[in-house]
Design a protein around this motif. Structure first.
Motif, short mmCIF file in Angstrom:
data_model
loop_
_atom_site.label_atom_id
_atom_site.label_comp_id
_atom_site.label_asym_id
_atom_site.label_seq_id
_atom_site.Cartn_x
_atom_site.Cartn_y
_atom_site.Cartn_z
N VAL A 323 0.84 -1.19 0.00
CA VAL A 323 0.00 0.00 0.00
C VAL A 323 0.88 1.25 0.00
O VAL A 323 0.67 2.18 -0.77
N ALA A 324 1.90 1.25 0.85
CA ALA A 324 2.76 2.42 0.99
C ALA A 324 3.48 2.76 -0.32
O ALA A 324 3.75 3.92 -0.60
N TYR A 325 3.81 1.74 -1.09
CA TYR A 325 4.56 1.98 -2.32
C TYR A 325 3.67 1.95 -3.56
O TYR A 325 4.17 1.92 -4.69
N GLY A 326 2.36 1.94 -3.35
CA GLY A 326 1.45 1.98 -4.49
C GLY A 326 1.48 0.72 -5.33
O GLY A 326 1.33 0.76 -6.56
N ILE A 327 1.71 -0.41 -4.70
CA ILE A 327 1.76 -1.69 -5.40
C ILE A 327 0.52 -2.48 -5.03
O ILE A 327 0.11 -2.51 -3.87
N GLY A 328 -0.09 -3.12 -6.03
CA GLY A 328 -1.30 -3.90 -5.76
C GLY A 328 -1.01 -5.07 -4.83
O GLY A 328 0.09 -5.65 -4.85
N PHE A 329 -1.97 -5.38 -4.00
CA PHE A 329 -1.83 -6.52 -3.09
C PHE A 329 -3.12 -7.34 -3.17
O PHE A 329 -4.00 -7.24 -2.33
N PRO A 330 -3.23 -8.16 -4.23
CA PRO A 330 -4.46 -8.94 -4.41
C PRO A 330 -4.61 -9.99 -3.32
O PRO A 330 -3.65 -10.27 -2.59
N PRO A 331 -5.77 -10.61 -3.24
CA PRO A 331 -5.99 -11.65 -2.24
C PRO A 331 -5.02 -12.83 -2.42
O PRO A 331 -4.46 -13.03 -3.50
N ALA A 332 -4.88 -13.60 -1.35
CA ALA A 332 -3.87 -14.68 -1.30
C ALA A 332 -3.95 -15.60 -2.52
O ALA A 332 -2.93 -15.97 -3.10
N ARG A 333 -5.17 -15.97 -2.89
CA ARG A 333 -5.29 -16.91 -4.00
C ARG A 333 -4.71 -16.35 -5.29
O ARG A 333 -4.01 -17.04 -6.02
N GLU A 334 -4.98 -15.07 -5.52
CA GLU A 334 -4.44 -14.44 -6.73
C GLU A 334 -2.92 -14.34 -6.67
O GLU A 334 -2.24 -14.47 -7.68
N ARG A 335 -2.42 -14.07 -5.48
CA ARG A 335 -0.95 -13.98 -5.35
C ARG A 335 -0.32 -15.34 -5.61
O ARG A 335 0.76 -15.45 -6.19
N GLU A 336 -1.00 -16.39 -5.18
CA GLU A 336 -0.49 -17.75 -5.45
C GLU A 336 -0.50 -18.02 -6.96
O GLU A 336 0.43 -18.63 -7.49
N ASP A 337 -1.56 -17.57 -7.64
CA ASP A 337 -1.61 -17.73 -9.11
C ASP A 337 -0.46 -16.97 -9.75
O ASP A 337 0.21 -17.47 -10.66
N LEU A 338 -0.26 -15.76 -9.23
CA LEU A 338 0.79 -14.90 -9.76
C LEU A 338 2.16 -15.57 -9.59
O LEU A 338 3.01 -15.52 -10.49
N LEU A 339 2.35 -16.19 -8.44
CA LEU A 339 3.62 -16.87 -8.15
C LEU A 339 3.87 -17.96 -9.19
O LEU A 339 4.96 -18.09 -9.75
N GLU A 340 2.82 -18.72 -9.44
CA GLU A 340 2.97 -19.83 -10.38
C GLU A 340 3.30 -19.31 -11.78
O GLU A 340 4.21 -19.80 -12.45
N SER A 341 2.57 -18.29 -12.21
CA SER A 341 2.85 -17.79 -13.57
C SER A 341 4.18 -17.06 -13.64
O SER A 341 4.85 -17.08 -14.67
#
Ligand code: UTP
Ligand code: MG
Length: 512
Positions: A323-341
Motif C-alpha cells: 500500500v505504501a509503495y502503491g503496489i497492488g496486493f491482491p488476495p492470497a489466491r491471486e498472489r499464489e496464481d501470480l507466483l505460479e505464472s
C-alpha cells in the motif's frame, strides 16, 4: 542452550553427595552462579554464615521458593544441597515433572579417604562422625536413585591427583545394554546423549550454509558495510549471501525506519567483489516486480557473478509495504496464481533462443532475454508452509524454502514429496532448504546475554528455546541433524543481531 555434556537446558539438576564430594566445585565449573541454589549460601544469607546450622530451616525454606520460582519460569536450576534425603529428592522430581523441566541427578562420588582428607583440610570441617553418617547415607542414596525415575543420571567420579572425570551420562530406566537402540527423549524431544546416541550419517559436512542478511546497521558507510559483511562471510566459508527483499523493514526484524536496500542493486555491488559466494534474494515477493523484470534482474546478477545467482520467490504477505509503495496486493489466491505464472515466465525467458512460449498459464510472443544466465540460477519457492506454495515449488521450483522447525518439516517435507510425485518430478530435483533464525553466542554466557537483549516481550526461556540459543558449533550440529532427518540441503541463517563485518567471526563455527 545445552548446558553441559548431555544435560538438557533447561533442567532441574539435583546434586547428590557427601560433604566434600565436590558438588559445589562441579556446579561452579558447569553452571552460572545465578543457576545454582545452595543451602550453604542461603544459610549465610539468613544466618551468620554458611555453617550456621541454626539457620537451616529458613535457608531451606528460601531454597524451595527459589527453586520453584526458577522452575516455573523454565529456567535451569541446580540444587546444591547434600541431596541425601529421598523425600526432598521426590519433591524436586515432582516439581520438574510439573514444570516440564528435564529431571537430572548428578551423583558425586570420591574415595572415602579422599573425602575425609578434603574435609580435614577445610576451614570448617564437618565432625568426623557426621561425615561417617553422610557417607553411609550417600551410599544408600546412590543405589536408590536408579529406581526413582529421573530422566538422566550423571555420575561424576573424583579421583585423587586427577581432574574430575565424567562418565557418559546414562538415561535410567532401561538396562545399559551395549548397542541398545531405544532412545530416551528429553522433554524437548531431543535424544539424550548416551550409549545409544544416533551415529552420524549422510554428508559429513552437513548442509550448505548461506548467510541471510535482513538488517543493515551500516551507519555512515553502507557500501563498506555490505562489502565487509560479504567478504567476511566468504572468508568464513559461507556458501552464499542472501538479502531480504522488503520495501519497509519488517517488524519481526527491526524498526520501520531502519534502512533496507533494494536487493538487486545491493547484490550487484557484492557481485563486483569477485568472491565465489552464491548471491540472491530470500525471498522476493512476486508482487514487487513484473516477472519479466525479475527474470532480467536475476539473469544480470548471474552474469555478473559468473553463474552464482539464485532467487527466492514467494507470494508476499505484508500488505503495508504494498500500500505504501502503491503496489497492488491482491488476495492470497491471486498472489499464489501470480507466483505460479511468474516462475513459469522466468523459466520461459531464460530458455534457449527467442521462440514464442505457450505454457499452462503464460503465453509470450517471443522470449528475447539477453544476457541469458551463464549458469542455471536456482529458483527457490518460499512459502512458510502454505499448501498451494508447496505445490508450485514441486511443479516448477528447484528448491522449496521452509521453516527450520523439525515438527513443521515432519509435515511439510512429505507433503512436498507427494506434490512432486503428483507432478511427475523426481523429489531429488526439488531441494529442501530452510530459513533459520538462531541466537548465536560466543559461549553459553554470551548466548544468554544476547537472548536477554533480543527477547523483546517474550520470556527469556521461550526466546532461547525458539531460537535454539547456543554456540555456533551447537547450531552447526543442529543443521547437520536437519540434513540427516529431513534432507535439508541449504540452511539460510538469519542472525538477528548481526552487527557487521567484525561480527562474522562469531558465526565461523556455523560452517565446516
Ligand atoms: P566442594 O566444596 O565442591 O564439596 O569441595 P561439596 O560437595 O560442595 O561439599 P559441601 O557439601 O558443600 O560441604 C570440597 C573441597 O574439595 C576440594 C574443593 O576445593 C573443596 O576444598 N575439591 C573438590 C578438590 O580438591 N577436588 C575436586 O575435584 C573437588
Ligand atoms: Mg558445597
Amino acid at each position: 542452550m545445552s548446558a553441559t555434556d548431555g544435560i538438557p537446558d533447561p533442567a532441574l539438576v539435583v546434586l547428590v553427595g557427601a560433604s566434600g564430594s565436590g558438588k559445589s566445585t562441579w556446579a561452579a565449573s558447569r553452571f552460572r552462579a545465578s543457576e545454582i541454589v545452595s543451602s550453604d549460601a542461603l544459610r549465610a544469607v539468613v544466618g551468620s554464615g554458611e555453617h550456621d546450622l541454626d539457620a537451616s530451616a529458613d535457608a531451606f525454606d528460601l531454597l524451595d521458593r527459589i527453586v520453584a520460582g526458577r522452575a516455573r519460569r523454565r529456567l535451569s536450576v541446580v540444587v546444591d544441597t547434600l541431596g541425601l534425603d529421598p523425600t526432598m529428592r521426590r519433591a524436586w522430581l515432582a516439581l520438574a515433572r510439573e514444570t516440564g523441566l528435564a529431571a537430572v541427578v548428578v551423583r558425586l562420588t570420591a574415595p572415602e579417604r579422599v573425602v575425609r582428607q578434603r574435609n580435614r583440610e577445610r576451614d570448617r570441617s564437618v565432625p568426623a562422625a557426621v561425615l561417617t553418617r553422610q557417607l553411609r547415607s550417600a551410599r544408600r542414596a546412590m543405589a536408590e536413585i536408579d529406581a526413582e525415575g529421573w530422566d538422566l543420571v550423571v555420575d561424576v567420579v573424583h579421583e585423587p591427583e586427577a581432574l574430575p572425570r565424567e562418565r557418559a551420562p546414562r538415561p535410567v530406566g532401561r538396562p545399559a545394554t551395549p548397542g541398545a537402540t531405544t532412545l530416551e527423549r528429553s522433554p524437548t524431544g531431543e535424544p539424550m546423549s548416551g550409549p545409544a546416541e544416533r551415529p552420524a550419517r549422510g554428508d559429513r559436512d552437513g548442509p550448505e550454509i548461506v548467510l541471510q542478511v535482513s538488517r543493515f546497521p551500516w551507519g555512515e558507510d553502507p557500501s563498506g558495510w555490505l562489502r565487509g559483511v560479504a567478504l567476511a562471510a566468504a572468508e568464513a566459508g559461507f556458501g552464499g549471501v542472501a538479502l531480504m527483499d522488503h520495501l519497509i523493514q519488517i517488524p519481526q526484524v527491526d524498526r520501520a525506519w531502519e534502512p533496507i536496500p533494494e536487493p538487486f542493486v545491493a547484490l550487484g555491488h557484492l557481485a563486483a567483489l569477485g568472491t565465489s559466494l552464491r548471491l540472491g534474494t530470500l525471498c522476493t515477493p512476486v508482487t514487487f516486480r513484473p516477472a519479466g523484470v525479475l527474470a532480467k534482474a536475476v539473469a544480470t546478477l548471474d552474469v555478473l557473478t559468473g553463474g552464482h545467482a539464485f532467487v527466492g520467490i514467494g507470494a508476499g504477505w505484508w500488505e503495508r509495504e504494498h500500500v505504501a509503495y502503491g503496489i497492488g496486493f491482491p488476495p492470497a489466491r491471486e498472489r499464489e496464481d501470480l507466483l505460479e505464472s511468474a516462475v513459469e515466465t522466468v523459466r520461459a525467458l531464460w530458455s534457449a533462443g527467442t521462440k514464442p512460449y505457450a505454457g499452462a498459464r503464460v503465453s509470450l510472443p517471443e522470449t528475447t532475454c539477453y544476457p541469458r544466465p551463464v549458469g542455471t540460477p536456482q529458483i527457490l519457492v518460499g512459502g512458510s508452509g502454505k499448501r498451494r506454495t508447496l505445490r508450485t515449488a514441486a511443479r516448477l521450483g528447484d528448491a522449496c524454502n521452509l521453516p527450520s522447525d523439525p515438527a513443521a518439516l515432519d509435515v511439510l517435507v512429505p507433503l512436498l514429496r507427494a506434490h512432486c510425485a503428483d507432478a511427475g518430478r523426481d523429489p531429488d530435483e526439488v531441494a529442501v532448504t530452510v530459513l533459520d533464525v538462531p541466537a548465536v553466542g560466543r559461549d553459553r554466557e554470551d548466548a544468554r546475554a544476547r537472548v536477554e537483549r533480543l527477547r523483546g516481550r517474550a520470556a527469556a526461556a521461550t526466546y532461547a528455546a525458539r531460537h535454539h540459543a547456543g554456540t555456533a558449533t551447537e547450531h552447526r550440529d543442529r543443521y547437520r541433524r536437519l540434513a540427516e532427518s529431513h534432507g535439508v540441503r541449504t540452511v539460510f541463517v538469519a542472525v538477528p543481531d548481526l552487527s557487521g563485518p567484525d561480527d562474522i567471526e562469531r558465526l565461523a563455527g556455523l560452517v565446516p
